[in-house]
Design an enzyme around this catalytic site. Sequence first.
Site, PDB file in Angstrom:
ATOM      1  N   GLY A 165       0.843  -1.193   0.000  1.00 58.92           N
ATOM      2  CA  GLY A 165       0.000   0.000   0.000  1.00 58.92           C
ATOM      3  C   GLY A 165       0.874   1.237   0.000  1.00 58.92           C
ATOM      4  N   LEU A 166       0.242   2.376  -0.153  1.00 61.69           N
ATOM      5  CA  LEU A 166       0.967   3.630  -0.198  1.00 61.69           C
ATOM      6  C   LEU A 166       1.660   3.926   1.122  1.00 61.69           C
ATOM      7  CD1 LEU A 166      -1.724   5.830  -1.992  1.00 61.69           C
ATOM      8  CD2 LEU A 166       0.466   5.089  -2.979  1.00 61.69           C
TER       9      LEU A 166
ATOM     10  N   SER B 256      -0.230   4.485   4.627  1.00 60.94           N
ATOM     11  CA  SER B 256      -1.505   3.759   4.630  1.00 60.94           C
ATOM     12  C   SER B 256      -1.717   2.970   5.917  1.00 60.94           C
ATOM     13  CB  SER B 256      -1.599   2.823   3.421  1.00 60.94           C
ATOM     14  OG  SER B 256      -0.557   1.854   3.458  1.00 60.94           O
TER      15      SER B 256
ATOM     16  N   LYS C  76       0.599   0.226   6.787  1.00 58.77           N
ATOM     17  CA  LYS C  76       1.155  -1.126   6.625  1.00 58.77           C
ATOM     18  C   LYS C  76       1.949  -1.570   7.846  1.00 58.77           C
ATOM     19  CE  LYS C  76       3.538  -0.026   3.018  1.00 58.77           C
ATOM     20  NZ  LYS C  76       3.135   1.388   3.085  1.00 58.77           N
ATOM     21  N   SER C  77       2.935  -0.765   8.235  1.00 63.15           N
ATOM     22  CA  SER C  77       3.807  -1.154   9.348  1.00 63.15           C
ATOM     23  C   SER C  77       3.030  -1.255  10.654  1.00 63.15           C
ATOM     24  CB  SER C  77       4.958  -0.151   9.501  1.00 63.15           C
ATOM     25  OG  SER C  77       5.822  -0.209   8.395  1.00 63.15           O
TER      26      SER C  77
ATOM     27  N   SER D  20       6.068  -1.901  -2.151  1.00 61.50           N
ATOM     28  CA  SER D  20       6.120  -2.842  -3.283  1.00 61.50           C
ATOM     29  C   SER D  20       5.135  -2.420  -4.376  1.00 61.50           C
ATOM     30  CB  SER D  20       5.862  -4.285  -2.835  1.00 61.50           C
ATOM     31  OG  SER D  20       4.789  -4.413  -1.949  1.00 61.50           O
TER      32      SER D  20
END
Length: 199
Positions: free
Chosen positions: A34-35, A38, A40-41, A108
């Site tokens: 994702g951007l 967003s 993710k982490s 990614s």
Amino acid sequence: MSKSTNITWHDAAITKSDRRIQNRHGSCVLWFTGLSGSGKSTIANAVSSELHRRGINEYVLDGDNIRHGLNRDLGFSDYDRTENIRRIGEVAKLFVDNGTVVTTAFISPFRSDRDQIRSLFEKEEFIEVYVECPLEECERRDPKQLYAKARRGEIKDFTGIDSPYQAPERPEITVRSDLLTVKDAVGQIFQYLQEKNII
């Protein structure tokens, strides 16, 4: 294509199946994409924390952290982004072979790179988690002030600004991080893992 010659694959005495039996749970990679901004982490670490609390072998591979070590020689050109993801995919595969549930948090941005990583794994071992969040919301959050720098031209090839992000077409899981709490996102992911008998 490998540049190494005169090498032979050596089968390990202990197999992935052996480790899964000993661990009493499956193994897989949860590939968060994702951007920037967003979540993710944040979500990947929350999932990992809950796995750990339940006694499940886990590990987090985070994009920024990996670039401090293994991938510190890589920049952000298209080639370097692809090589960054290739290396992480190979590391994630080692963790899965070790019987671990590994979470990765990487932008990614290119579908072809993510598809290439998927091909390294057996069926249902690669779980693509699309952390969907509108660009405007990611910019509003901008926890590292990266979007602001990119808008000022201080960062080149920044995903979502002057470099593309190709959203997954058929992810196993889509998390709407602009609508869900972290707790709800973790619950959504755990439901999937339980349905697939991974945990």
